[in-house]
Motif scaffolding. Structure first.
Motif, mmCIF file in Angstrom:
data_model
loop_
_atom_site.group_PDB
_atom_site.id
_atom_site.type_symbol
_atom_site.label_atom_id
_atom_site.label_comp_id
_atom_site.label_asym_id
_atom_site.label_seq_id
_atom_site.Cartn_x
_atom_site.Cartn_y
_atom_site.Cartn_z
ATOM 1 N N ARG A 1 -58.691 2.972 82.169
ATOM 2 C CA ARG A 1 -58.603 1.563 81.758
ATOM 3 C C ARG A 1 -58.287 0.652 82.934
ATOM 4 O O ARG A 1 -58.645 -0.533 82.916
ATOM 5 C CB ARG A 1 -57.519 1.396 80.680
ATOM 6 N N PRO B 1 -58.140 -10.568 89.838
ATOM 7 C CA PRO B 1 -57.661 -10.438 88.455
ATOM 8 C C PRO B 1 -56.640 -11.509 88.122
ATOM 9 O O PRO B 1 -55.888 -11.980 88.977
ATOM 10 C CB PRO B 1 -57.042 -9.035 88.429
ATOM 11 N N ASN C 1 -57.080 6.701 90.670
ATOM 12 C CA ASN C 1 -57.989 5.562 90.723
ATOM 13 C C ASN C 1 -57.794 4.659 91.933
ATOM 14 O O ASN C 1 -58.435 3.610 92.036
ATOM 15 C CB ASN C 1 -57.901 4.736 89.424
ATOM 16 N N PRO D 1 -61.380 -1.278 86.033
ATOM 17 C CA PRO D 1 -61.904 -2.639 86.222
ATOM 18 C C PRO D 1 -60.992 -3.535 87.056
ATOM 19 O O PRO D 1 -61.479 -4.372 87.825
ATOM 20 C CB PRO D 1 -62.041 -3.163 84.780
ATOM 21 N N ALA E 1 -61.432 -2.629 90.593
ATOM 22 C CA ALA E 1 -62.730 -3.075 91.091
ATOM 23 C C ALA E 1 -62.621 -4.447 91.759
ATOM 24 O O ALA E 1 -63.332 -4.723 92.727
ATOM 25 C CB ALA E 1 -63.744 -3.111 89.953
ATOM 26 N N TYR E 2 -61.742 -5.310 91.253
ATOM 27 C CA TYR E 2 -61.531 -6.607 91.897
ATOM 28 C C TYR E 2 -61.067 -6.425 93.342
ATOM 29 O O TYR E 2 -61.523 -7.126 94.255
ATOM 30 C CB TYR E 2 -60.470 -7.414 91.141
#
Length: 401
Positions: free
Chosen positions: A212, A182, A133, A215, A218-219
């Motif tokens: 998981r 985040p 990821n 997200p 993504a920040y």
């Protein structure tokens, strides 16, 4: 990753369906630069994302396990972190501009380039979800779709759009928009879970946790996305100026000296706390210095590669650059097996120096492999698949001579 193809072939000029140009006509200097930049991206990925959770660096500072680890982490942070990625972004913009130019006589130019980026997006999502990821391909595909319309404009439009995008990025660093980062609690919880799952979990455990984490990642992407777009545009502008087509060595070395000197001064000033009293303006020292260093590194390597002796100095990197897409994905597979629980499970157990040694070993193995492969085939396997899907027809793979 981005293609370094030469401008229009005879087939494109005569109106025959466009095809990828013979790799023998590629721009070796750009390929060499991409091959060198690949090492920088690889070194940062293995030390800050594969070895430990990427979010550890944003939490409370910790003391490295040894002076050697401290030295490695400091050098990588000051000289390479984000600079290599910025250099890759510039090169992707160059490659997109070259493709756009090569397809100038084709009525299918826009459709082919959109398909090229759509295929890249599919590769990126596959890589992001199923392999690692820390993927950058998805962001590059989305940024490319934004940049593509600007390629139809004049050169000045590319320059203005590049400055606007980079200006937005710097403004976001000085005045961070709410919710673009985040929370500390979320990052701390992720680090705790990562230490357990990545180190000991099976493939499905790692896969579930990786999904998981998306997200949170993504920040990070949102924070640098305007910079990526701006550097794509800047790379396309550089190609349009002709500075990469026939590199003026004296100009390149002058640009390199200025950018590296100013960029290093800004980075070191920020690291040394000399900008602490400058308020929000001082915050810009590191992001601006990163962009300048990337430009300086690029100008240096292009300048060296364009010398008569450049092939002896950097020729080894050209094959790596031509297979950067394949090598990048291969690194994800190799490092995932080394650090995650379904393989050796070394996550969280190695210092930065040991991880960098693994990086050097893998990179060194990819040098002869890339040269061997390209001695027999026209493209790397992933590069071949990318081109085949883009053009909608199987491309010739084996070398004929």
């Amino acid at each position: 990753m981005a293609s370094g193809l030469m401008p229009p072939s005879d087939q494109a000029v005569t109106g025959v369906s466009p095809e990828p140009i013979d790799p023998a006509r590629r721009i070796d200097a750009i390929d060499a630069l991409r091959g060198v930049a690949l090492f920088g991206v690889m070194a940062i990925n293995i030390t800050t994302i594969f070895r430990v959770s990427i979010f550890e660096q944003f939490l409370f500072p910790k003391t490295p396990a040894s002076p050697l680890d401290h030295t490695v982490e400091t050098v990588l942070k000051l000289a390479i972190d984000l600079k290599a990625l910025a250099l890759f972004s510039l090169l992707f913009g160059v490659g997109l501009a070259i493709q756009f130019e090569r397809l100038s006589k084709s009525p299918r130019r826009a459709a082919l380039l959109v398909r090229r980026l759509a295929v890249l997006l599919a590769f990126g999502l596959f890589h992001l979800c199923l392999i690692w990821n820390g993927d950058i391909l998805t962001e590059y595909a989305l940024a490319g779709l934004i940049v593509l319309p600007f390629l139809f404009g004049q050169r000045w439009l590319l320059a203005v759009a590049a400055l606007a995008s980079l200006g937005l990025y710097l403004a976001m660093q000085a005045f961070p928009p709410p919710g673009l980062w985040p929370g500390t609690a979320a990052m701390a919880q992720d680090v705790t879970e990562a230490r357990r799952i990545y180190a000991t979990g099976g493939f499905l455990d790692v896969l579930t946790f990786r999904l998981r984490e998306i997200p949170l990642f993504a920040y990070l992407h949102a924070n640098i996305f305007p910079r990526t777009v701006g550097l794509f545009l800047l790379g396309a502008f550089a190609w349009r100026t002709g500075i990469l087509r026939n590199p003026p060595r004296h100009l390149l070395f002058s640009i390199a000296a200025a950018c590296i000197s100013l960029g290093a001064a800004l980075i070191l000033a920020r690291a040394g706390g000399f900008t602490a009293g400058s308020g929000r303006i001082g915050v810009l020292a590191e992001p601006l210095g990163t962009i300048l260093l990337a430009l300086g590194y690029g100008a240096t390597i292009i300048g060296i590669a364009s010398l008569k002796s450049g092939n002896r100095l950097l020729g080894w990197a050209a094959s790596l650059g031509r297979m950067a897409f394949t090598n990048y994905l291969a690194q994800s597979l190799i490092f995932g097996w080394i650090f995650y629980g379904y393989g050796l499970g070394l996550f969280g157990q190695l210092g930065a120096a040991s991880a960098l040694a693994i990086c050097v070993a893998v990179y060194a193995a990819q040098i002869p492999f890339s040269a061997w492969w390209l001695g027999r085939y026209r493209y790397g396997p992933v590069e071949w698949l990318w081109r085949t899907l883009m053009y909608g027809a199987a491309q010739p793979m084996r070398r004929t001579v």
